[in-house]
Design a protein around this motif. Sequence first.
Motif, mmCIF file in Angstrom:
data_model
loop_
_atom_site.group_PDB
_atom_site.id
_atom_site.type_symbol
_atom_site.label_atom_id
_atom_site.label_comp_id
_atom_site.label_asym_id
_atom_site.label_seq_id
_atom_site.Cartn_x
_atom_site.Cartn_y
_atom_site.Cartn_z
ATOM 1 N N HIS A 37 0.636 -1.143 0.149
ATOM 2 C CA HIS A 37 -0.021 -0.185 0.139
ATOM 3 C C HIS A 37 0.766 1.237 0.229
ATOM 4 N N SER A 38 2.369 1.133 0.596
ATOM 5 C CA SER A 38 2.681 1.826 0.381
ATOM 6 C C SER A 38 4.619 1.779 1.066
ATOM 7 N N GLY A 66 7.156 2.905 3.154
ATOM 8 C CA GLY A 66 8.850 4.505 3.869
ATOM 9 C C GLY A 66 7.214 5.690 3.854
ATOM 10 N N GLY A 67 5.935 5.306 3.710
ATOM 11 C CA GLY A 67 4.647 6.437 3.804
ATOM 12 C C GLY A 67 5.199 6.672 3.106
ATOM 13 N N MET A 68 5.509 6.655 1.833
ATOM 14 C CA MET A 68 5.317 7.402 0.584
ATOM 15 C C MET A 68 4.091 6.551 -0.534
ATOM 16 N N PRO A 69 3.457 7.634 -1.126
ATOM 17 C CA PRO A 69 1.689 6.557 -0.924
ATOM 18 C C PRO A 69 2.030 5.856 -2.399
#
Length: 176
Positions: free
Chosen positions: A40-41, A43-46
């Motif tokens: 889904h992502s 490292g927090g990147m979309p």
Amino acid sequence: HTIISIAIGQGEVLATPLQIANLAALIANRGYYIRPHVVHSIGGMPLDSMYRNHQPSGISRENWEYIVAGMAGAVTGGTCRAANFAPGEIEVCGKTGTAENPHGKDHSAFIGFAPRSKPRIAVSVYVENGGFGAQFGVPIGRVMMEYYLRDGKLSGSGEAIASSMEHRSISYLNDI
């Protein structure tokens, strides 16, 4: 000759179970799918938009409804009857398949999705040497859908089907 073979399901069409599950999703969504992905992502990147956006088929929703109706009919009165739930419960749409195998017993296949009106899951089941689609593919697909839709729980009938599948053996010789 090739067109006739493909039309009756015996042609040179090669597809993975994931591609077939995506076909079930395309039908369930009445004309669009979302590209399969595992994360889904990162490292927090979309996630890249190509994995989030609808991929349209270009075929109108109205035309997909005919296919959905046929798949619902296959569950209520056709080869997918074992995917049925009690009346008023989950309405399943499905299609069986039997892949001929010149080296032994045929392969059992099933695709389906549920619920019919607001789909939440699409499945593809392929059991090598499992025989007709209704023998292994349908009951396994039914259990998969119920387990997902009921948040990891099975009804009494779902448990019975799962137990039956767990204890059945597949003969690798053509014993039909």
